[in-house]
Design an enzyme around this catalytic site. Structure first.
Site, short mmCIF file in Angstrom:
data_model
loop_
_atom_site.label_atom_id
_atom_site.label_comp_id
_atom_site.label_asym_id
_atom_site.label_seq_id
_atom_site.Cartn_x
_atom_site.Cartn_y
_atom_site.Cartn_z
N HIS A 1 62.14 31.56 55.80
CA HIS A 1 62.44 32.61 54.82
C HIS A 1 63.87 33.09 54.99
O HIS A 1 64.49 32.92 56.04
CB HIS A 1 61.44 33.76 54.90
CG HIS A 1 61.27 34.35 56.27
ND1 HIS A 1 60.52 33.74 57.24
CD2 HIS A 1 61.75 35.47 56.82
CE1 HIS A 1 60.54 34.47 58.33
NE2 HIS A 1 61.29 35.53 58.12
N HIS B 1 65.51 31.46 58.25
CA HIS B 1 64.89 31.22 59.56
C HIS B 1 63.38 31.16 59.43
O HIS B 1 62.81 31.64 58.44
CB HIS B 1 65.27 32.30 60.58
CG HIS B 1 64.78 33.66 60.21
ND1 HIS B 1 65.42 34.46 59.29
CD2 HIS B 1 63.70 34.36 60.61
CE1 HIS B 1 64.77 35.60 59.15
NE2 HIS B 1 63.71 35.57 59.94
N ASP C 1 60.22 32.49 61.88
CA ASP C 1 60.23 33.52 62.93
C ASP C 1 60.08 32.94 64.34
O ASP C 1 59.14 32.18 64.64
CB ASP C 1 59.12 34.55 62.67
CG ASP C 1 59.48 35.46 61.50
OD1 ASP C 1 60.69 35.69 61.28
OD2 ASP C 1 58.56 35.94 60.82
N ARG D 1 56.99 44.53 60.67
CA ARG D 1 56.40 43.20 60.77
C ARG D 1 55.48 43.11 61.97
O ARG D 1 55.78 43.69 63.03
CB ARG D 1 57.54 42.17 60.92
CG ARG D 1 57.08 40.75 60.73
CD ARG D 1 58.23 39.78 60.89
NE ARG D 1 58.49 39.53 62.29
CZ ARG D 1 59.58 38.92 62.77
NH1 ARG D 1 60.53 38.52 61.93
NH2 ARG D 1 59.73 38.71 64.05
C1 SIN Z 1 61.96 38.81 58.67
O1 SIN Z 1 62.74 37.95 59.02
O2 SIN Z 1 60.83 38.81 59.09
C2 SIN Z 1 62.41 39.89 57.71
C3 SIN Z 1 62.67 39.43 56.35
C4 SIN Z 1 63.33 40.50 55.53
O3 SIN Z 1 63.90 41.46 56.08
O4 SIN Z 1 63.33 40.38 54.32
#
Ligand code: SIN
Length: 316
Positions: free
Chosen positions: A265, A115, A117, A282
């Site tokens: 990511h 995804h 964000d 985050r």
């Molecule tokens: C996220 O999607 O910001 C988290 C990524 C993760 O947990 O590695």
């Protein structure tokens, strides 16, 4: 004084930035170096930092204003409304033991899946900064992909075609979240839906990026559903090609900072069967409204722009 260093770590994406302490304000020159590295390498890594919530927020604010933790989350840490904590245990405590297992089965979750964000918002975050607090001894790596390289890798006729497309992005994927749980109500009563150009022109670099992701994109608009499905399959196969990716092994204190306008990511899929702790925090930078190659901006279909302001409707 040792100078900040930037060392690329993969062919198309990712760089390690060294000799910098993120707990201290950056000098003008280091701030410029980090911004340039971010634009060039799309995700940058800072190893072994000593940040708490306040220091992470202070670091991030040097790059822009921050959003509230998350459009659907109303339980950030006390006094730190900007922090979104990613930890399956937190969701389990809040929504019950079955929740995490059910959640993992969804098209998209914060615990796994490709995804970018919050692209269901009309102004997805410009950047995200993720800090590891607790990580398992093995597993739980995160992978990023370069959406500009994926666009550039298409043939010229295909690039010209996708330049004309637009796609709907919605929180919860292509359908409503099933059931009547508190979580399902929270998502369904606060629908976040936007239509974005499939190719987004980066406001700072001018680069074009493939701006679709399996986490949030529900369909390509103005084409037949079967065409949308096959087009998205093709684009997802392109954006997830291994050569465009970099994989990061977390240690406590490590920080990753990515350009959310040029990357997708993959949160890890390899931990569900293990009884291990993984807790990261985050923050996200308030984003602009994407614009396509034709200059047309994204449209908001439901919800509000994602900013520092926060309101979640909870219809009991
Ligand atoms: C996220 O999607 O910001 C988290 C990524 C993760 O947990 O590695």
């Amino acid at each position: 004084m040792t100078r900040i260093t930037v060392r690329p770590v993969a062919g198309h994406i990712g760089a390690d930035i060294g000799n910098v302490d993120l707990a201290q304000p950056l000098t003008d020159s280091d701030l410029r170096t980090v911004k340039e590295a971010l634009h060039r390498h799309k995700v940058v890594f800072f190893r072994g930092q000593a940040l708490d919530h306040a220091a992470q927020i202070a670091f991030a604010r040097q790059f822009g204003e921050l959003t509230y933790a998350h459009p659907h989350d109303d339980a950030p840490p006390e006094d730190h409304p900007e922090i979104f904590t990613i930890d399956p245990a937190r969701f389990e405590q809040r929504y019950g033991a079955d929740f995490v297992a059910e959640y993992r089965k969804r098209q998209y979750s914060y615990f796994d899946g490709w995804h970018t964000d919050v692209t269901a918002a009309v102004n997805p975050p410009a950047g995200s900064i993720l800090r590891a607090e607790r990580v398992p001894e093995f597993g739980g790596d995160t992978t990023w992909t370069n959406l500009v390289a994926a666009y550039q890798g298409l043939s010229a006729p295909l690039r010209a075609f996708v330049d004309t497309l637009r796609a709907e992005h919605r929180y919860g994927g292509s359908r409503r979240v099933e059931g009547d749980s508190e979580y399902a109500r929270r998502i369904n009563d606060n629908l976040l839906v936007a239509v974005h150009p499939v190719v987004r022109v980066h406001p700072e670099t001018g680069e074009r990026a493939l701006f679709v992701n399996p986490g949030f994109t529900s369909h390509i608009v103005d084409v037949h559903p079967s065409e949308s499905k096959r087009l998205l399959e093709l684009l997802y196969a392109e954006i997830t090609r291994p050569e465009y990716t970099v994989r990061f092994r977390w240690e406590p204190g490590h920080v990753a900072f990515w350009d959310n306008r040029a990357t997708a990511h993959l949160a890890p899929r390899d931990l569900a069967h293990l009884d291990v702790e993984r807790r990261l925090h985050r923050v996200t930078l308030i984003g602009d409204i994407p614009v396509g190659p034709d200059g047309r901006p994204s449209e908001l279909l439901s919800g509000r722009p994602f900013t520092a302001d926060h309101r979640v409707v909870t219809n009991a």
